[in-house]
Structures are given as structure tokens and as C-alpha cells.
Design a protein around this motif. Structure first.
Motif, PDB file in Angstrom:
ATOM      1  N   ASP A 194       0.604  -1.138  -0.008  1.00 48.13           N
ATOM      2  CA  ASP A 194      -0.099   0.099   0.138  1.00 48.13           C
ATOM      3  C   ASP A 194       1.024   1.193   0.003  1.00 48.13           C
ATOM      4  O   ASP A 194       0.457   2.368  -0.434  1.00 48.13           O
ATOM      5  CB  ASP A 194      -1.117  -0.094   1.195  1.00 48.13           C
ATOM      6  N   ALA A 195       2.041   1.085   0.723  1.00 45.39           N
ATOM      7  CA  ALA A 195       3.063   2.191   0.685  1.00 45.39           C
ATOM      8  C   ALA A 195       3.135   3.126  -0.539  1.00 45.39           C
ATOM      9  O   ALA A 195       3.373   4.244  -0.683  1.00 45.39           O
ATOM     10  CB  ALA A 195       4.176   2.117   1.168  1.00 45.39           C
ATOM     11  N   ALA A 196       3.130   2.169  -1.946  1.00 45.75           N
ATOM     12  CA  ALA A 196       3.476   2.923  -3.194  1.00 45.75           C
ATOM     13  C   ALA A 196       2.307   3.819  -3.581  1.00 45.75           C
ATOM     14  O   ALA A 196       2.463   4.472  -4.461  1.00 45.75           O
ATOM     15  CB  ALA A 196       3.720   1.552  -3.930  1.00 45.75           C
ATOM     16  N   GLU A 197       1.223   3.718  -2.878  1.00 46.46           N
ATOM     17  CA  GLU A 197      -0.105   4.301  -3.604  1.00 46.46           C
ATOM     18  C   GLU A 197      -0.437   5.465  -2.480  1.00 46.46           C
ATOM     19  O   GLU A 197      -1.292   6.219  -2.754  1.00 46.46           O
ATOM     20  CB  GLU A 197      -1.208   3.231  -3.875  1.00 46.46           C
ATOM     21  N   HIS A 198      -0.250   5.307  -1.250  1.00 46.14           N
ATOM     22  CA  HIS A 198      -1.079   5.956  -0.247  1.00 46.14           C
ATOM     23  C   HIS A 198       0.031   7.041   0.248  1.00 46.14           C
ATOM     24  O   HIS A 198       1.241   6.909   0.510  1.00 46.14           O
ATOM     25  CB  HIS A 198      -1.452   4.927   0.923  1.00 46.14           C
ATOM     26  N   GLU A 202      -2.648   8.919   4.713  1.00 43.17           N
ATOM     27  CA  GLU A 202      -3.588   7.857   4.253  1.00 43.17           C
ATOM     28  C   GLU A 202      -2.987   6.440   4.872  1.00 43.17           C
ATOM     29  O   GLU A 202      -3.728   5.706   5.434  1.00 43.17           O
ATOM     30  CB  GLU A 202      -3.574   7.542   3.081  1.00 43.17           C
ATOM     31  N   ALA A 203      -1.636   6.412   5.064  1.00 39.86           N
ATOM     32  CA  ALA A 203      -1.199   5.189   5.510  1.00 39.86           C
ATOM     33  C   ALA A 203      -1.056   5.190   7.217  1.00 39.86           C
ATOM     34  O   ALA A 203      -0.923   4.034   7.838  1.00 39.86           O
ATOM     35  CB  ALA A 203       0.197   4.939   5.201  1.00 39.86           C
ATOM     36  N   LEU A 204      -1.035   6.144   7.759  1.00 37.01           N
ATOM     37  CA  LEU A 204      -0.703   6.392   9.148  1.00 37.01           C
ATOM     38  C   LEU A 204      -1.882   5.512   9.935  1.00 37.01           C
ATOM     39  O   LEU A 204      -1.305   4.612  10.919  1.00 37.01           O
ATOM     40  CB  LEU A 204      -1.107   7.756   9.720  1.00 37.01           C
TER      41      LEU A 204
END
Length: 221
Positions: A194-198, A202-204
Motif C-alpha cells: 500500500d505504501a506505493a499508493e498511499h 492515508e497510511a498512518l
């Protein structure tokens, strides 16, 4: 495509053949065993072969949809997945290799985006190649079908180990995987993907939720 016995989480993928319903079932069966059999450790996939001319003649979008969903399920398993590649790898072999966590290649292996008619095949391997390495390194491979050598694939981050004999490396990785709880591995893999997109914001929430889960598990262990 074949799966090994009930106690051995091993799959063999022959990329020289076009995808078939039997291939979809083979991937789904080994995923069932990995998820339902109480297995720990690692699922190993041996991949080789690239399609021959005319390989898309009997394909249809319905079958391709089932195949891509099966590969996606493999990509999201709770167990660590490792691929061992030998020779030219394209088609279903490339699809599965790009969906595994750890990639081991015998020296001389090449990654091949197969050609259908007058252009390269536009399947989800192109998506994974671009997402995992970026487009700059892959223009010739994805647009012209020029194979990636073992060394080029290693530099691009598509392979992790180049060896003459893969068994020793496979055993070492399996030993490390045996100590990892499956669901925890799946959570961390998804955070990484997900890190590549968020964005950070958003990731937190997802990362904090995973941290909270880890703290609670530590408190009860």
C-alpha cells in the motif's frame, strides 16, 4: 501446473503452456492448503518456460479473470512465498514469480514478457513489473518483449538471489519463515504494498492499527 503432496507446499508452473482451468485450480488448491491446513513456514513455486507462438488462440477474458484472481490470492497468502526460476520465464511463470515474496533464480534465467500477435501481452505482469521497479528500466521489456537477463532483473529488484544450486538458499529462507506468524506477515506485506499508493496521512491509520495489534499480542504472550 502441478502441486506436490499434502505435506509439501510446493507448486510447479510451466510457462510454456497457455493458462488453463486446471492451472487456476492448481493455484487455488495450494492456496486452500496453505490457509486451511495449519501450515507454517513457506510455500515454494518452481517456475520456468515461456509461451510459444499462437499461445493465446483459445484464451478468453473469463478464464484470464479467474487466473488473475488466483494469482492475486497467492500474492496475499499468510505464508511467505518463494519462487525458484530457471531458464526463460514468461506467461504464467512470470505472473506467479512476480507475485511471490522472495525470488531465487538459477544463473542464466531470463524474464520474458511474452508476445501475442504484433505486441507484448498486456496482462497484469506489466502492472507488477512497473509497480515493483518503475517504468524506466522496463521500457524495452514491456514494449518490445526483449528479455531481462538475470543480472538486469537483479539490478531492477525483481530477483533476490542468483545461484547455481537453489536448494541451499531455499532452505535458509524456509528456516527464517518458520519463525514468522502467517497473519502478521500478511499484514506487513500489505502495508508495504500500500505504501506505493498511499500518502503518509492515508497510511498512518493502518500502520498505527498494526502497531496496536503488535502491542496487544506482546502483552498477552
Amino acid at each position: 501446473m502441478t502441486a506436490a503432496g499434502t505435506d509439501d507446499l510446493t507448486l510447479r508452473v510451466d510457462g510454456s503452456r497457455p493458462v488453463s482451468p486446471a492451472d487456476v485450480e492448481a493455484v487455488l488448491r495450494i492456496c486452500d492448503r496453505a490457509e486451511d491446513g495449519g501450515h507454517t513456514g513457506m510455500l515454494t513455486v518452481y517456475v520456468s518456460g515461456t509461451p510459444q507462438p499462437g499461445w493465446t488462440v483459445d484464451l478468453n477474458v473469463g478464464l484470464l479473470t479467474k487466473w488473475e484472481r488466483a494469482v492475486r490470492r497467492l500474492e496475499r497468502l499468510g505464508l511467505l512465498t518463494a519462487s525458484v526460476a530457471a531458464g526463460d520465464c514468461g506467461g504464467t511463470a512470470l505472473d506467479v514469480l512476480l507475485a511471490t515474496d522472495v525470488r531465487i533464480a538459477v544463473a542464466g534465467t531470463r524474464l520474458v514478457v511474452p508476445v501475442s500477435g504484433d505486441a507484448t501481452w498486456p496482462g497484469m505482469a506489466l502492472y507488477r513489473l512497473a509497480r515493483q521497479t518503475g517504468t524506466a528500466r522496463l521500457r524495452r521489456a514491456t514494449l518490445l518483449g526483449i528479455p531481462l537477463s538475470t543480472e538486469e532483473a537483479m539490478i531492477a529488484g525483481l530477483l533476490d538471489h542468483i545461484v547455481d544450486e537453489p536448494d541451499e538458499v531455499s532452505e535458509q529462507i524456509a528456516g527464517l519463515a518458520a519463525a514468522i506468524t502467517g497473519k502478521e506477515l500478511a499484514i506487513r506485506r500489505q502495508l508495504m504494498l500500500d505504501a506505493a499508493e498511499h500518502s503518509f496521512e492515508e497510511a498512518l491509520g493502518s500502520h498505527l492499527a498494526a502497531c496496536d495489534r503488535a502491542l496487544r499480542r506482546a502483552a498477552t504472550s
